[in-house]
Design an enzyme around this catalytic site. Sequence first.
Site, PDB file in Angstrom:
ATOM      1  N   ASN A 154      65.901  64.847  34.234  1.00 55.96           N
ATOM      2  CA  ASN A 154      66.503  65.482  35.419  1.00 55.96           C
ATOM      3  C   ASN A 154      65.501  66.221  36.298  1.00 55.96           C
ATOM      4  O   ASN A 154      65.688  66.325  37.506  1.00 55.96           O
ATOM      5  CB  ASN A 154      67.685  66.383  35.031  1.00 55.96           C
ATOM      6  N   GLU A 252      65.172  74.325  25.116  1.00 57.25           N
ATOM      7  CA  GLU A 252      65.960  74.640  26.314  1.00 57.25           C
ATOM      8  C   GLU A 252      67.023  73.561  26.396  1.00 57.25           C
ATOM      9  O   GLU A 252      66.711  72.409  26.674  1.00 57.25           O
ATOM     10  CB  GLU A 252      65.030  74.667  27.534  1.00 57.25           C
ATOM     11  N   CYS A 286      70.461  72.081  34.261  1.00 56.98           N
ATOM     12  CA  CYS A 286      70.929  72.882  33.129  1.00 56.98           C
ATOM     13  C   CYS A 286      71.376  74.286  33.543  1.00 56.98           C
ATOM     14  O   CYS A 286      72.270  74.854  32.934  1.00 56.98           O
ATOM     15  CB  CYS A 286      69.844  72.952  32.068  1.00 56.98           C
TER      16      CYS A 286
END
Length: 478
Positions: A154, A252, A286
């Site tokens: 992403n 993460e 995110c």
Amino acid sequence: MSSEYDPLYLYIHGEWISAGSRDTATVVNPSTGNVLGHVPHATQEDLALALRASERAFRVWRDTPPYERARILKKAAELIRERSAHIERLLTMEQGKVLSESRYEVASAADYFEWFAEEGKRTYGRVVPSRRPEVQQLVKRQPIGPVAAFTPWNFPAITPSRKLSAALAAGCSVIIKPGEECPATTLAIARCLHDAGLPAGVLQVVFGVPDAISSFLIASPIIRKVTFTGSVPVGRLLAARAAEGVKPISLELGGHGPVLVFGDADVDEAARLGAANRFRGTGQICISSTRFIVQRSIYERFADSFVAAARALKVGDGLTPGMQVGPLSNPRQLAKIEAMVADAVQHGAKVLAGGKRIEGAGYFYEPTVLADVPMSARVMQEEPFGPIAILLPFDDVDDALAEANRLPYGLSAYLFTHDARTAIRVSDGLEAGMIGINHFSMIVSELPFGGMKESGYGSEGGTEGIEHYLTTKFISQV
Ligand code: NAD
């Protein structure tokens, strides 16, 4: 195949290695469905070579003075900026995000190298006064060793750069496996490091079947540190693998970002900023805002403004000027978002905007706003990694906080209020690693980036970001 797109390689021991007889994976432009290229998969021999090179290069890089390391990293930042027009287009072609977002991402990637180049000069130890006059006690901070890094599709510029800049500044060598769907952007950044004079083997870039690569690298005694950005299930798996070798890992792992909007906030501004944030990157971010928890007194007005802003967004090929939202990055994402919306509707959710795939080439989906979503719907439990916003009203601050903290995620959270007491009370109560008050844009190289709970541990960025790549050694001398 596009002539604008770069050839794809493995980068091992300072060499750019073409596929040859290796397996490859096809890279597709998500806006058109056209094939962009074929990324080579590293063999076990390639990985073994990368590990040996990483081990040797670590000794060289560890002993390279921080000022010299900084010179190379700053040169790499300069090259990223010089080549940004090209890298931005690669990013949009392979990832789908609109060009203005790619521009921001590539500029930010350069910032990380510049900032950590300087931070690497400040990995200070200390001298601790001794209980005996003849004893000298030193505490040294030293690079931890070769790192295995895994990054997703992403943010193929920022996420690798956030990890590489800190690790390289600390004096570590790194083997990185970026997402196979967006390889050219990360390779272009690696090329800047190579051209800046990074010694062979200090950085290696490999691709392949993710599980085969991570199991091979993490099991190797050469690797001393693991870092991963991606989903919670994969993070859990890699943490277990790292634990086998007692290796530290930074994780993460995504979120489900709540936004609390209070009655005293500037309602239209909150709705406008919220919609821009939620649909940025087609929602595949995110730290994106996903659940808009709005005080009932302003709920209707907020919903109207938010829906109007969502409907006004221009969705299309990110290379076309004026587009604001690109496609989902791959067919998996499209199928997942279609299924999540169908599930929500089936459970009784109301679709206030969007709710459908956009027919034609590419993986486009309308910016979608859902209201009255029951807790039993998947979207209320799982990260909606796509263009879905959820609106829900609240009456009581404690209920709003409870909803915000309900999920196992704890990455980002936001609130809109002009009341200082509410701002302090709510930001203290939110279980999230990053909190924005009255705005969303807060991620830069000098600030810590990371979550709590199942969103992971180990902040990247800021002074905290270099810590994971250092180890502490105490030396006592008579
Ligand atoms: P995924 O979880 O399988 O992949 C995410 C990333 O992890 C990819 O880059 C993949 O190459 C890598 N990966 C997967 N298995 C791995 C393994 N065993 N070892 C090493 N790396 C591995 O799935 P996906 O379909 O790409 O994404 C699914 C969901 O993951 C998304 O819907 C989203 O919720 C989450 N995600 C989060 C982020 C983030 O920034 N935190 C990024 C991408 C995806």
